[in-house]
Design an enzyme around this catalytic site. Structure first.
Site, PDB file in Angstrom:
ATOM      1  N   TYR A  52       0.897  -1.275  -0.071  1.00 24.80           N
ATOM      2  CA  TYR A  52      -0.052  -0.107  -0.276  1.00 24.80           C
ATOM      3  C   TYR A  52       0.710   1.360   0.010  1.00 24.80           C
ATOM      4  CZ  TYR A  52      -3.627  -3.279   1.159  1.00 24.80           C
ATOM      5  OH  TYR A  52      -4.841  -4.241   1.545  1.00 24.80           O
ATOM      6  N   ILE A 235     -12.996  -4.200   8.176  1.00 26.40           N
ATOM      7  CA  ILE A 235     -12.091  -3.326   8.236  1.00 26.40           C
ATOM      8  C   ILE A 235     -12.197  -2.033   7.087  1.00 26.40           C
ATOM      9  CG2 ILE A 235     -10.223  -4.552   9.212  1.00 26.40           C
ATOM     10  CD1 ILE A 235      -9.100  -5.174   6.301  1.00 26.40           C
ATOM     11  N   LYS A 237     -12.175   1.296   5.162  1.00 24.07           N
ATOM     12  CA  LYS A 237     -11.209   2.582   5.098  1.00 24.07           C
ATOM     13  C   LYS A 237     -11.713   3.722   5.160  1.00 24.07           C
ATOM     14  CE  LYS A 237      -8.689   5.235   2.039  1.00 24.07           C
ATOM     15  NZ  LYS A 237      -9.344   6.003   0.969  1.00 24.07           N
ATOM     16  N   ASN A 247     -18.161   5.008  10.898  1.00 24.88           N
ATOM     17  CA  ASN A 247     -18.088   3.596  10.869  1.00 24.88           C
ATOM     18  C   ASN A 247     -18.099   3.075  12.165  1.00 24.88           C
ATOM     19  OD1 ASN A 247     -18.085   4.092   7.912  1.00 24.88           O
ATOM     20  ND2 ASN A 247     -15.821   3.930   7.948  1.00 24.88           N
TER      21      ASN A 247
HETATM   22  P1  NAP Z   1     -13.960   0.123   1.465  1.00 22.67           P
HETATM   23  O1  NAP Z   1     -13.555   0.169   2.857  1.00 22.67           O
HETATM   24  O2  NAP Z   1     -14.795  -0.903   1.163  1.00 22.67           O
HETATM   25  O3  NAP Z   1     -14.334   1.368   1.004  1.00 22.67           O
HETATM   26  C1  NAP Z   1     -13.548   2.573   1.123  1.00 22.67           C
HETATM   27  C2  NAP Z   1     -14.306   3.801   0.406  1.00 22.67           C
HETATM   28  O4  NAP Z   1     -15.526   4.021   1.055  1.00 22.67           O
HETATM   29  C3  NAP Z   1     -13.443   5.231   0.438  1.00 22.67           C
HETATM   30  O5  NAP Z   1     -13.650   5.857  -0.838  1.00 22.67           O
HETATM   31  C4  NAP Z   1     -14.062   5.868   1.532  1.00 22.67           C
HETATM   32  O6  NAP Z   1     -13.993   7.165   1.678  1.00 22.67           O
HETATM   33  C5  NAP Z   1     -15.364   5.423   1.833  1.00 22.67           C
HETATM   34  N1  NAP Z   1     -15.910   5.453   3.211  1.00 22.67           N
HETATM   35  C6  NAP Z   1     -15.559   5.092   4.200  1.00 22.67           C
HETATM   36  N2  NAP Z   1     -16.162   5.201   5.269  1.00 22.67           N
HETATM   37  C7  NAP Z   1     -17.370   6.034   4.655  1.00 22.67           C
HETATM   38  C8  NAP Z   1     -18.328   6.580   5.190  1.00 22.67           C
HETATM   39  N3  NAP Z   1     -18.575   6.534   6.484  1.00 22.67           N
HETATM   40  N4  NAP Z   1     -19.216   7.466   4.396  1.00 22.67           N
HETATM   41  C9  NAP Z   1     -18.928   7.551   3.260  1.00 22.67           C
HETATM   42  N5  NAP Z   1     -17.786   7.132   2.477  1.00 22.67           N
HETATM   43  C10 NAP Z   1     -17.150   6.178   3.303  1.00 22.67           C
HETATM   44  O7  NAP Z   1     -12.777  -0.238   0.430  1.00 22.67           O
HETATM   45  P2  NAP Z   1     -11.243  -0.797   0.522  1.00 22.67           P
HETATM   46  O8  NAP Z   1     -10.154   0.329   1.121  1.00 22.67           O
HETATM   47  O9  NAP Z   1     -10.835  -1.388  -0.596  1.00 22.67           O
HETATM   48  O10 NAP Z   1     -11.128  -1.905   1.675  1.00 22.67           O
HETATM   49  C11 NAP Z   1     -10.991  -1.465   3.161  1.00 22.67           C
HETATM   50  C12 NAP Z   1      -9.574  -1.913   3.546  1.00 22.67           C
HETATM   51  O11 NAP Z   1      -9.461  -3.502   3.486  1.00 22.67           O
HETATM   52  C13 NAP Z   1      -8.405  -1.593   2.633  1.00 22.67           C
HETATM   53  O12 NAP Z   1      -8.312  -0.234   2.892  1.00 22.67           O
HETATM   54  C14 NAP Z   1      -7.301  -2.579   3.019  1.00 22.67           C
HETATM   55  O13 NAP Z   1      -6.577  -2.279   4.235  1.00 22.67           O
HETATM   56  C15 NAP Z   1      -7.998  -3.843   2.905  1.00 22.67           C
HETATM   57  N6  NAP Z   1      -8.006  -4.455   1.594  1.00 22.67           N
HETATM   58  C16 NAP Z   1      -7.383  -5.951   1.668  1.00 22.67           C
HETATM   59  C17 NAP Z   1      -7.257  -6.448   0.506  1.00 22.67           C
HETATM   60  C18 NAP Z   1      -6.606  -7.606   0.367  1.00 22.67           C
HETATM   61  O14 NAP Z   1      -6.011  -8.361  -0.617  1.00 22.67           O
HETATM   62  N7  NAP Z   1      -6.138  -8.348   1.492  1.00 22.67           N
HETATM   63  C19 NAP Z   1      -7.971  -5.814  -0.674  1.00 22.67           C
HETATM   64  C20 NAP Z   1      -8.696  -4.673  -0.674  1.00 22.67           C
HETATM   65  C21 NAP Z   1      -8.695  -3.950   0.639  1.00 22.67           C
HETATM   66  P3  NAP Z   1     -12.848   8.242   2.096  1.00 22.67           P
HETATM   67  O15 NAP Z   1     -11.450   7.572   1.963  1.00 22.67           O
HETATM   68  O16 NAP Z   1     -12.985   9.498   1.371  1.00 22.67           O
HETATM   69  O17 NAP Z   1     -13.125   8.234   3.657  1.00 22.67           O
END
Ligand code: NAP
Length: 279
Positions: A52, A235, A237, A247
């Site tokens: 990341y 988790i 983000k 959240n």
């Molecule tokens: P996510 O958590 O599903 O979505 C993140 C998006 O949602 C961002 O645009 C964020 O905006 C928005 N958001 C978050 N809280 C919000 C709220 N209360 N109201 C409105 N919008 C909100 O996506 P993700 O980052 O892909 O997944 C979460 C975490 O999982 C990652 O960050 C990473 O640590 C982990 N991950 C792991 C893998 C793996 O292969 N192991 C793959 C993908 C992800 P803002 O940023 O503007 O707040």
């Protein structure tokens, strides 16, 4: 914030944690403030990865001075996951995070290095106190069987997988396997990586109605659905304080069985895909 046992670890972990993929793209002080506010509100499970970019550095700044309050997870890239490569990758992550240990270290997805080599690296790191536990990510059932065999019974504490209302594939076989083996399941991209159901869609309306009856938000309702079983964690983000605060509200929300059934019907499981989906 509700906490529960994380796989077979003796320690309890917050059901709602904080992801950090692309957090380094946000305004740095705002992102750090968001992570810190999230920690204040109990979202102490912080997920990052060597993949990341500068996210580990951002996390390092956010957890400075409060290392004992958080459960820090990072991941080794499959291409680095030889025995010595795993040890070296972890040491680089520790330096970027400004800490002496990870609470859990994961193999990011199955790769070409033998699992025995990766896990031997994990065990070496554990002997040195550089990691306290280890797990995997994006592992389907055959991969999990292989990991269980290669790592020894009870060593694997979690499998971090894609899981959100629009992508429930893990419920077919991965989640049951993990429940049976006492392995925690961590839902990544719980909001669909920015593709959350709109409030005018049929599913979005269901979330809004349930949320309104609890004085909650649709995202809190979605997160609570994703952690409705004892082995599940999520988790999301967030790179703003406002989003982190929103959240964290899922950590104490309680829904009824009838509400879970409504969400289940609004976002159907769908057929079992041939391969476990991942981002
Ligand atoms: P996510 O958590 O599903 O979505 C993140 C998006 O949602 C961002 O645009 C964020 O905006 C928005 N958001 C978050 N809280 C919000 C709220 N209360 N109201 C409105 N919008 C909100 O996506 P993700 O980052 O892909 O997944 C979460 C975490 O999982 C990652 O960050 C990473 O640590 C982990 N991950 C792991 C893998 C793996 O292969 N192991 C793959 C993908 C992800 P803002 O940023 O503007 O707040």
């Amino acid at each position: 914030m509700e906490r529960r046992p994380f796989g077979l670890l003796p320690r309890e972990v917050a059901v709602i944690g904080q992801g950090t993929w692309y957090i380094d793209a946000a305004h740095r002080p705002t992102a750090i403030a968001a992570l810190r506010r999230g920690i204040d509100l109990g979202m102490t499970h912080i997920d990052t990865a060597e993949m990341y970019g500068d996210a580990e550095i951002v996390v390092g700044e956010a957890i400075a001075g409060r290392r004992d309050d958080v459960f820090v997870v990072s991941k080794v890239l499959p291409s680095n996951a030889s025995y010595s490569g795993t040890v070296a990758a972890c040491e680089r992550s520790l330096a970027r995070l400004g800490t002496d240990r990870l609470d859990c270290y994961l193999l990011h997805w199955p790769g070409s290095h033998p699992l025995e080599d990766t896990f031997a690296g994990f065990e070496r790191l554990r002997e040195q106190g550089k990691i306290l536990s280890w797990g995997v990510s994006n592992f389907d059932v055959p991969d999990l069987d292989a990991a269980w065999k290669a790592g020894g019974k009870g060593q694997l504490v979690c499998n971090q997988v894609l899981y959100n209302l629009g992508e429930r594939a893990i419920e077919h076989a991965v989640l049951p396997w993990c429940e049976e083996h006492g392995v925690a399941v961590v839902a990544y991209s719980p909001f669909g990586h920015g593709d959350f159901p709109g409030r005018r869609t049929p599913g979005g309306l269901v979330l809004e109605e349930i949320a309104a009856s609890h004085g909650a938000t649709a995202r809190q309702v979605a997160l609570r659905f994703l952690v409705r079983k004892p082995s599940l964690f999520a988790i999301p983000k967030a790179s703003s304080v406002e989003h982190a605060e929103d959240n964290s509200g899922a950590g104490s929300l309680r829904l009824t069985e009838a509400e879970f059934a409504r969400i289940d019907a609004a976002f159907p499981l769908g057929p079992k895909p041939r391969r476990l989906p991942m981002l």
